[in-house]
Design a protein around this motif. Sequence first.
Motif, PDB file in Angstrom:
ATOM      1  N   GLY A 131      -5.298   2.363   5.130  1.00 44.18           N
ATOM      2  CA  GLY A 131      -5.763   1.477   4.074  1.00 44.18           C
ATOM      3  C   GLY A 131      -5.151   0.092   4.077  1.00 44.18           C
ATOM      4  O   GLY A 131      -5.195  -0.602   3.053  1.00 44.18           O
ATOM      5  N   HIS A 132      -4.623  -0.372   5.193  1.00 45.59           N
ATOM      6  CA  HIS A 132      -3.900  -1.645   5.188  1.00 45.59           C
ATOM      7  C   HIS A 132      -4.801  -2.873   5.309  1.00 45.59           C
ATOM      8  O   HIS A 132      -4.331  -3.988   5.101  1.00 45.59           O
ATOM      9  CB  HIS A 132      -2.865  -1.660   6.315  1.00 45.59           C
ATOM     10  CG  HIS A 132      -1.612  -0.942   5.946  1.00 45.59           C
ATOM     11  ND1 HIS A 132      -0.412  -1.144   6.589  1.00 45.59           N
ATOM     12  CD2 HIS A 132      -1.358  -0.007   5.003  1.00 45.59           C
ATOM     13  CE1 HIS A 132       0.524  -0.372   6.059  1.00 45.59           C
ATOM     14  NE2 HIS A 132      -0.039   0.329   5.096  1.00 45.59           N
ATOM     15  N   VAL A 134       0.855  -1.184   0.000  1.00 42.58           N
ATOM     16  CA  VAL A 134       0.000   0.000   0.000  1.00 42.58           C
ATOM     17  C   VAL A 134       0.895   1.240   0.000  1.00 42.58           C
ATOM     18  O   VAL A 134       1.917   1.280   0.695  1.00 42.58           O
ATOM     19  CB  VAL A 134      -0.910   0.012   1.244  1.00 42.58           C
ATOM     20  CG1 VAL A 134      -1.859   1.211   1.208  1.00 42.58           C
ATOM     21  CG2 VAL A 134      -1.701  -1.286   1.338  1.00 42.58           C
ATOM     22  N   GLU A 169      -7.698   1.876  -7.893  1.00 47.32           N
ATOM     23  CA  GLU A 169      -6.647   1.052  -7.287  1.00 47.32           C
ATOM     24  C   GLU A 169      -6.729   1.103  -5.769  1.00 47.32           C
ATOM     25  O   GLU A 169      -6.443   2.140  -5.156  1.00 47.32           O
ATOM     26  CB  GLU A 169      -5.270   1.516  -7.766  1.00 47.32           C
ATOM     27  CG  GLU A 169      -5.024   1.268  -9.244  1.00 47.32           C
ATOM     28  CD  GLU A 169      -5.201  -0.182  -9.634  1.00 47.32           C
ATOM     29  OE1 GLU A 169      -4.787  -1.077  -8.860  1.00 47.32           O
ATOM     30  OE2 GLU A 169      -5.762  -0.438 -10.713  1.00 47.32           O
ATOM     31  N   PRO A 170      -7.125   0.003  -5.135  1.00 48.07           N
ATOM     32  CA  PRO A 170      -7.283  -0.004  -3.680  1.00 48.07           C
ATOM     33  C   PRO A 170      -6.018   0.336  -2.912  1.00 48.07           C
ATOM     34  O   PRO A 170      -6.112   0.883  -1.803  1.00 48.07           O
ATOM     35  CB  PRO A 170      -7.730  -1.445  -3.397  1.00 48.07           C
ATOM     36  CG  PRO A 170      -8.405  -1.877  -4.656  1.00 48.07           C
ATOM     37  CD  PRO A 170      -7.594  -1.246  -5.754  1.00 48.07           C
ATOM     38  N   GLN A 171      -4.856   0.023  -3.471  1.00 48.27           N
ATOM     39  CA  GLN A 171      -3.614   0.314  -2.750  1.00 48.27           C
ATOM     40  C   GLN A 171      -3.205   1.794  -2.825  1.00 48.27           C
ATOM     41  O   GLN A 171      -2.274   2.215  -2.157  1.00 48.27           O
ATOM     42  CB  GLN A 171      -2.472  -0.562  -3.273  1.00 48.27           C
ATOM     43  CG  GLN A 171      -2.639  -2.038  -2.964  1.00 48.27           C
ATOM     44  CD  GLN A 171      -3.445  -2.771  -4.027  1.00 48.27           C
ATOM     45  OE1 GLN A 171      -3.228  -2.604  -5.212  1.00 48.27           O
ATOM     46  NE2 GLN A 171      -4.388  -3.599  -3.605  1.00 48.27           N
ATOM     47  N   LYS A 172      -3.917   2.560  -3.657  1.00 51.13           N
ATOM     48  CA  LYS A 172      -3.586   3.981  -3.825  1.00 51.13           C
ATOM     49  C   LYS A 172      -4.647   4.930  -3.273  1.00 51.13           C
ATOM     50  O   LYS A 172      -4.327   6.054  -2.879  1.00 51.13           O
ATOM     51  CB  LYS A 172      -3.401   4.298  -5.317  1.00 51.13           C
ATOM     52  CG  LYS A 172      -2.192   3.661  -5.965  1.00 51.13           C
ATOM     53  CD  LYS A 172      -2.061   4.117  -7.425  1.00 51.13           C
ATOM     54  CE  LYS A 172      -0.785   3.594  -8.066  1.00 51.13           C
ATOM     55  NZ  LYS A 172      -0.641   4.089  -9.467  1.00 51.13           N
ATOM     56  N   SER A 207      -9.638  -2.106   2.791  1.00 52.08           N
ATOM     57  CA  SER A 207      -9.634  -1.010   1.807  1.00 52.08           C
ATOM     58  C   SER A 207      -8.561  -1.172   0.744  1.00 52.08           C
ATOM     59  O   SER A 207      -8.655  -0.563  -0.328  1.00 52.08           O
ATOM     60  CB  SER A 207      -9.477   0.337   2.513  1.00 52.08           C
ATOM     61  OG  SER A 207     -10.656   0.657   3.227  1.00 52.08           O
ATOM     62  N   SER A 208      -7.543  -1.974   1.015  1.00 51.49           N
ATOM     63  CA  SER A 208      -6.510  -2.241   0.000  1.00 51.49           C
ATOM     64  C   SER A 208      -6.587  -3.658  -0.539  1.00 51.49           C
ATOM     65  O   SER A 208      -5.803  -4.022  -1.425  1.00 51.49           O
ATOM     66  CB  SER A 208      -5.110  -2.007   0.583  1.00 51.49           C
ATOM     67  OG  SER A 208      -4.848  -2.914   1.641  1.00 51.49           O
ATOM     68  N   ARG A 209      -7.529  -4.462  -0.043  1.00 50.33           N
ATOM     69  CA  ARG A 209      -7.576  -5.892  -0.378  1.00 50.33           C
ATOM     70  C   ARG A 209      -8.792  -6.251  -1.227  1.00 50.33           C
ATOM     71  O   ARG A 209      -8.975  -7.415  -1.572  1.00 50.33           O
ATOM     72  CB  ARG A 209      -7.572  -6.709   0.925  1.00 50.33           C
ATOM     73  CG  ARG A 209      -6.287  -6.538   1.717  1.00 50.33           C
ATOM     74  CD  ARG A 209      -6.451  -6.935   3.184  1.00 50.33           C
ATOM     75  NE  ARG A 209      -5.238  -6.634   3.927  1.00 50.33           N
ATOM     76  CZ  ARG A 209      -4.329  -7.534   4.294  1.00 50.33           C
ATOM     77  NH1 ARG A 209      -4.506  -8.811   4.003  1.00 50.33           N
ATOM     78  NH2 ARG A 209      -3.251  -7.172   4.951  1.00 50.33           N
ATOM     79  N   THR A 229      -5.510   7.991  -7.976  1.00 48.68           N
ATOM     80  CA  THR A 229      -6.261   6.920  -7.316  1.00 48.68           C
ATOM     81  C   THR A 229      -6.461   5.733  -8.240  1.00 48.68           C
ATOM     82  O   THR A 229      -6.998   4.701  -7.815  1.00 48.68           O
ATOM     83  CB  THR A 229      -7.650   7.415  -6.868  1.00 48.68           C
ATOM     84  OG1 THR A 229      -8.422   7.760  -8.031  1.00 48.68           O
ATOM     85  CG2 THR A 229      -7.532   8.632  -5.963  1.00 48.68           C
TER      86      THR A 229
END
Length: 445
Positions: A53-54, A6, A161-164, A57-59, A95
């Motif tokens: 976002g760990h 992330v 992009e969930p990691q952004k 929200s990032s998965r 994003t």
Amino acid sequence: MPGPFVVPVHGDAELPAEVDVVVIGGGIIGVSTTLELAEAGQRVALCEKGGIGHEQSSRNWGWVRVARRDPREIPLVLEARRIWRGLNARTGRDTGYEQAGIIFNADKESERAYYEKWLTHLDGHEVDCRMLTGAEFASMFPHSRLRPAAALHCADDGRAEPQKAAPAIAERARECGAHILIECAARGIETSGGETSAVVTERGRIRCRAVVLAGGAWSEMFTRSLDADIHLPQLKVKNSVLRTEPHDGGPEQAIWAGDFAIRKRQDGGYTIASGLGNIVDIVPASFRYARDFVPALRAEWRSLMLRAGWRFLDEARMPRRWDLDEPSPFEYCRVLDPKPSRKLADMAMASARKAFPSLASAKVAQRWAGYIDATPDAIPVISGVAKIPGFYIATGFSGHGFGIGPAAGRLAADLVLNRKPVVDPKDFRLERFVDGSKIELLSGY
């Protein structure tokens, strides 16, 4: 390998002594709420026990969709999509949002009929969403072996992009004056005269007049620790995902085809998951909220895989109450990082390769899993808490939170500021679980 990488967000070194609002939770809902409040001129502190976002929200899959949403969510989804379209410019950051379209296949006559009925909920809204015939689908994907009888196609839907996304929103909120505090778990809240007056964190107390709990899968534990008898039925649903290395030849649009779901990533690879397979660990909360979740089990029994295992003991050992001057369970688990089901992820990959032969040589880069914060009716709680004036909850997004997130943050901020809500919040009120309302699962997890 643990969860996805992330974009890092560095936390503030100083803990503010006092703010107007404390937001608990640094996922897409929490950071969106923080940005809305900060832009409205509020002094805001966001407290996140781990990193921004760990967790889920990032998965998640990264879908931003109105397609097949619960009808009660459609107004919120349409507002979210409007916000997503301007989010890069608003935050000054990438994003990954792109309007590329989303397709849900209908192999059975019952599915086609369901989608056609669902489309009536869009009457009066300007949404490019319609049924495709099997021939139209084949023309759109001539190199695919998928040949559904029909499909629901929402060309206005998109992906991000969930990691952004959550990091981009958090950084913009900081630029607007918000305090971004990571590795700073909120242990509980304090009241004065029956109203919210402070949040006690592992780093100290922050005085405030309002608190927004956007704790995702942790929210039920937090509310249960408060001496207020708050009924928030929420369980965790585990979804396993894989991503491929960059690869040419797959579909541009996101597609749900039952045994797999696929979304093209900004890096040129694909995010792939089972379209139906979700694991539900049997834990003490499963019995606590069994009656609440009966409608969900009746409707979703084919896709919810109940499993007994060590997770029951792990959660049984967690305390229900703790002193605010002692470490809380949130400090002993900074990030929920469940082990993915390799079997489910690889079965989805095999189905995707069968449907799109061009993916045969695509290499799997990583697998991960995340916990969806599920409610009995699969729609969120975005609500004030009558028993604790000044306390608000935004949780239970049931796998829909990433796409809805920016609008959910707007609605939560509206409630805190007592301004006209962006959508009618009635369906999202916490009291629906105790006031005799009929709890119905109209969509799914």
